[in-house]
Design a protein around this motif. Structure first.
Motif, PDB file in Angstrom:
ATOM      1  N   ASP A 177       0.830  -1.213   0.000  1.00  0.00           N
ATOM      2  CA  ASP A 177       0.000   0.000   0.000  1.00  0.00           C
ATOM      3  C   ASP A 177       0.861   1.258   0.000  1.00  0.00           C
ATOM      4  OD1 ASP A 177      -2.293  -1.530  -0.013  1.00  0.00           O
ATOM      5  OD2 ASP A 177      -2.655  -1.333   2.154  1.00  0.00           O
ATOM      6  N   VAL A 178       1.885   1.287   0.837  1.00  0.00           N
ATOM      7  CA  VAL A 178       2.768   2.453   0.910  1.00  0.00           C
ATOM      8  C   VAL A 178       3.550   2.607  -0.402  1.00  0.00           C
ATOM      9  CG1 VAL A 178       4.795   3.429   2.075  1.00  0.00           C
ATOM     10  CG2 VAL A 178       2.924   2.477   3.425  1.00  0.00           C
ATOM     11  N   ALA A 179       3.972   1.501  -0.997  1.00  0.00           N
ATOM     12  CA  ALA A 179       4.680   1.578  -2.276  1.00  0.00           C
ATOM     13  C   ALA A 179       3.783   2.177  -3.358  1.00  0.00           C
ATOM     14  CB  ALA A 179       5.149   0.190  -2.698  1.00  0.00           C
ATOM     15  N   LYS A 180       2.498   1.785  -3.396  1.00  0.00           N
ATOM     16  CA  LYS A 180       1.555   2.363  -4.359  1.00  0.00           C
ATOM     17  C   LYS A 180       1.415   3.867  -4.147  1.00  0.00           C
ATOM     18  CE  LYS A 180      -1.240  -1.798  -4.781  1.00  0.00           C
ATOM     19  NZ  LYS A 180      -2.505  -2.431  -4.394  1.00  0.00           N
ATOM     20  N   ILE A 181       1.354   4.285  -2.898  1.00  0.00           N
ATOM     21  CA  ILE A 181       1.220   5.713  -2.589  1.00  0.00           C
ATOM     22  C   ILE A 181       2.454   6.470  -3.061  1.00  0.00           C
ATOM     23  CG2 ILE A 181       1.144   7.376  -0.687  1.00  0.00           C
ATOM     24  CD1 ILE A 181      -0.624   5.309   0.804  1.00  0.00           C
ATOM     25  N   ILE A 182       3.613   5.937  -2.763  1.00  0.00           N
ATOM     26  CA  ILE A 182       4.868   6.609  -3.126  1.00  0.00           C
ATOM     27  C   ILE A 182       5.038   6.693  -4.636  1.00  0.00           C
ATOM     28  CG2 ILE A 182       7.382   6.388  -3.043  1.00  0.00           C
ATOM     29  CD1 ILE A 182       7.016   5.229  -0.215  1.00  0.00           C
ATOM     30  N   LEU A 183       4.655   5.640  -5.353  1.00  0.00           N
ATOM     31  CA  LEU A 183       4.824   5.605  -6.797  1.00  0.00           C
ATOM     32  C   LEU A 183       3.739   6.390  -7.547  1.00  0.00           C
ATOM     33  CD1 LEU A 183       5.922   1.891  -7.213  1.00  0.00           C
ATOM     34  CD2 LEU A 183       7.367   3.941  -7.290  1.00  0.00           C
ATOM     35  N   SER A 184       2.675   6.738  -6.851  1.00  0.00           N
ATOM     36  CA  SER A 184       1.608   7.506  -7.491  1.00  0.00           C
ATOM     37  C   SER A 184       2.060   8.953  -7.684  1.00  0.00           C
ATOM     38  CB  SER A 184       0.355   7.471  -6.626  1.00  0.00           C
ATOM     39  OG  SER A 184      -0.619   8.343  -7.147  1.00  0.00           O
ATOM     40  N   PRO A 185       1.886   9.515  -8.891  1.00  0.00           N
ATOM     41  CA  PRO A 185       2.311  10.898  -9.143  1.00  0.00           C
ATOM     42  C   PRO A 185       1.597  11.921  -8.245  1.00  0.00           C
ATOM     43  CG  PRO A 185       1.778   9.785 -11.205  1.00  0.00           C
ATOM     44  CD  PRO A 185       1.377   8.870 -10.090  1.00  0.00           C
ATOM     45  N   SER A 186       0.366  11.634  -7.853  1.00  0.00           N
ATOM     46  CA  SER A 186      -0.373  12.606  -7.028  1.00  0.00           C
ATOM     47  C   SER A 186      -0.043  12.494  -5.540  1.00  0.00           C
ATOM     48  CB  SER A 186      -1.870  12.419  -7.232  1.00  0.00           C
ATOM     49  OG  SER A 186      -2.264  11.134  -6.785  1.00  0.00           O
ATOM     50  N   LEU A 187       0.688  11.450  -5.144  1.00  0.00           N
ATOM     51  CA  LEU A 187       1.068  11.193  -3.746  1.00  0.00           C
ATOM     52  C   LEU A 187      -0.138  11.353  -2.813  1.00  0.00           C
ATOM     53  CD1 LEU A 187       3.689  10.401  -2.260  1.00  0.00           C
ATOM     54  CD2 LEU A 187       3.951  12.786  -1.662  1.00  0.00           C
ATOM     55  N   PRO A 188      -1.111  10.441  -2.932  1.00  0.00           N
ATOM     56  CA  PRO A 188      -2.373  10.583  -2.197  1.00  0.00           C
ATOM     57  C   PRO A 188      -2.275  10.251  -0.708  1.00  0.00           C
ATOM     58  CG  PRO A 188      -2.372   8.532  -3.393  1.00  0.00           C
ATOM     59  CD  PRO A 188      -1.076   9.238  -3.733  1.00  0.00           C
ATOM     60  N   ILE A 189      -1.635  11.108   0.058  1.00  0.00           N
ATOM     61  CA  ILE A 189      -1.559  10.875   1.501  1.00  0.00           C
ATOM     62  C   ILE A 189      -2.570  11.766   2.213  1.00  0.00           C
ATOM     63  CG2 ILE A 189       0.865  10.180   1.410  1.00  0.00           C
ATOM     64  CD1 ILE A 189       1.557  12.914   2.638  1.00  0.00           C
ATOM     65  N   SER A 190      -2.995  11.319   3.349  1.00  0.00           N
ATOM     66  CA  SER A 190      -3.906  12.092   4.202  1.00  0.00           C
ATOM     67  C   SER A 190      -3.552  11.767   5.651  1.00  0.00           C
ATOM     68  CB  SER A 190      -5.356  11.732   3.894  1.00  0.00           C
ATOM     69  OG  SER A 190      -5.534  10.330   3.917  1.00  0.00           O
ATOM     70  N   PRO A 191      -2.454  12.358   6.158  1.00  0.00           N
ATOM     71  CA  PRO A 191      -1.987  12.025   7.506  1.00  0.00           C
ATOM     72  C   PRO A 191      -3.093  12.180   8.551  1.00  0.00           C
ATOM     73  CG  PRO A 191      -0.442  13.472   6.392  1.00  0.00           C
ATOM     74  CD  PRO A 191      -1.659  13.396   5.541  1.00  0.00           C
ATOM     75  N   THR A 192      -3.187  11.191   9.413  1.00  0.00           N
ATOM     76  CA  THR A 192      -4.261  11.150  10.393  1.00  0.00           C
ATOM     77  C   THR A 192      -3.725  10.606  11.715  1.00  0.00           C
ATOM     78  OG1 THR A 192      -5.792  10.614   8.592  1.00  0.00           O
ATOM     79  CG2 THR A 192      -6.585  10.238  10.820  1.00  0.00           C
ATOM     80  N   LEU A 193      -4.192  11.189  12.815  1.00  0.00           N
ATOM     81  CA  LEU A 193      -3.895  10.656  14.145  1.00  0.00           C
ATOM     82  C   LEU A 193      -5.115   9.891  14.636  1.00  0.00           C
ATOM     83  CD1 LEU A 193      -2.081  13.577  16.003  1.00  0.00           C
ATOM     84  CD2 LEU A 193      -1.090  11.463  15.160  1.00  0.00           C
ATOM     85  N   VAL A 194      -4.871   8.731  15.201  1.00  0.00           N
ATOM     86  CA  VAL A 194      -5.937   7.887  15.726  1.00  0.00           C
ATOM     87  C   VAL A 194      -5.610   7.554  17.174  1.00  0.00           C
ATOM     88  CG1 VAL A 194      -7.100   5.664  15.501  1.00  0.00           C
ATOM     89  CG2 VAL A 194      -6.307   6.842  13.470  1.00  0.00           C
ATOM     90  N   GLU A 195      -6.608   7.685  18.046  1.00  0.00           N
ATOM     91  CA  GLU A 195      -6.431   7.258  19.431  1.00  0.00           C
ATOM     92  C   GLU A 195      -7.369   6.087  19.680  1.00  0.00           C
ATOM     93  OE1 GLU A 195      -5.592   9.745  23.225  1.00  0.00           O
ATOM     94  OE2 GLU A 195      -7.775   9.502  23.102  1.00  0.00           O
ATOM     95  N   LEU A 196      -6.790   4.990  20.120  1.00  0.00           N
ATOM     96  CA  LEU A 196      -7.550   3.766  20.362  1.00  0.00           C
ATOM     97  C   LEU A 196      -7.430   3.343  21.813  1.00  0.00           C
ATOM     98  CD1 LEU A 196      -6.150   1.715  17.350  1.00  0.00           C
ATOM     99  CD2 LEU A 196      -8.317   2.936  17.404  1.00  0.00           C
ATOM    100  N   LYS A 197      -8.480   2.744  22.318  1.00  0.00           N
ATOM    101  CA  LYS A 197      -8.416   2.128  23.637  1.00  0.00           C
ATOM    102  C   LYS A 197      -7.781   0.756  23.447  1.00  0.00           C
ATOM    103  CE  LYS A 197     -11.071   0.775  27.606  1.00  0.00           C
ATOM    104  NZ  LYS A 197     -12.353   0.506  28.202  1.00  0.00           N
ATOM    105  N   THR A 198      -6.764   0.434  24.250  1.00  0.00           N
ATOM    106  CA  THR A 198      -6.071  -0.841  24.090  1.00  0.00           C
ATOM    107  C   THR A 198      -6.882  -1.966  24.722  1.00  0.00           C
ATOM    108  OG1 THR A 198      -4.787  -0.494  26.102  1.00  0.00           O
ATOM    109  CG2 THR A 198      -3.775   0.207  24.047  1.00  0.00           C
ATOM    110  N   LEU A 199      -7.045  -3.047  23.980  1.00  0.00           N
ATOM    111  CA  LEU A 199      -7.706  -4.236  24.519  1.00  0.00           C
ATOM    112  C   LEU A 199      -6.773  -5.059  25.406  1.00  0.00           C
ATOM    113  CD1 LEU A 199      -9.873  -5.398  21.470  1.00  0.00           C
ATOM    114  CD2 LEU A 199     -10.594  -4.141  23.505  1.00  0.00           C
TER     115      LEU A 199
END
Length: 175
Positions: A93-115
């Motif tokens: 998935d990351v390789a596809k993003i890097i190789l894509s000319p538009s560089l489709p990233i959308s940085p996001t922070l996620v907070e999860l409760k740990t099980l």
């Protein structure tokens, strides 16, 4: 001064001599099998590194958690296979993003409760997330984990909780 000593001794946990020797033997045997080099100097350095690792494990409180680790041992191969699949998928998935000319990233922070409830389980979860390309564990405290994801899709996958459930299953807490 007493506070420091109390903290240090409570962090170390109780360790039986047999547990310490067993850890040293496992580390030494693993090193000998994987190194394939049996020259006296290298064997000596390898044994020294195993001894140092055993000492540091004792100082860091490994033996406080060794029973939990032993319970998790039979479940680890299945977890490692699942994690390997996740790492390969994330890498592609990351390789596809890097190789894509538009560089489709959308940085996001996620907070999860740990099980996972134990410190060991929480650390396994955090490290597993960080091992997968495109995600980095930023903070782990108070039963919550903060993760930076390269894309919103990656964040949604993480929120579905597969990694969280798998790490909890190692503890035997979730079925």
């Amino acid at each position: 001064m007493k506070i420091t000593q109390t903290t240090r001794s409570s962090q170390q946990g109780k360790a039986r001599l047999s547990s310490i020797i067993l850890l040293f033997l496992v580390l030494s045997g693993s090193w000998l099998l994987w190194s394939g080099l049996y020259k006296p100097l290298l064997i000596g350095l390898g044994l020294f590194s195993c001894l140092l690792s055993t000492y540091l494990a004792h100082r860091m409180g490994f033996f406080r958690h060794h029973k939990a680790l032993l319970r998790q041992l039979p479940k680890l191969p299945g977890y490692w296979l699942w994690l390997l699949k996740e790492i390969v998928t994330s890498t592609l998935d990351v390789a596809k993003i890097i190789l894509s000319p538009s560089l489709p990233i959308s940085p996001t922070l996620v907070e999860l409760k740990t099980l996972p409830k134990t410190d060991v389980g929480k650390v396994i979860l955090g490290n597993s997330i960080t091992l997968s390309p495109g995600t980095v564990t930023i903070n782990l405290s108070d039963g919550k984990i903060l993760v930076h994801c390269l894309t919103q899709a990656g964040a949604k996958d993480l929120e579905q909780g597969s990694a969280n459930r798998r790490a909890a299953e190692l503890e035997g807490k979730v079925k």
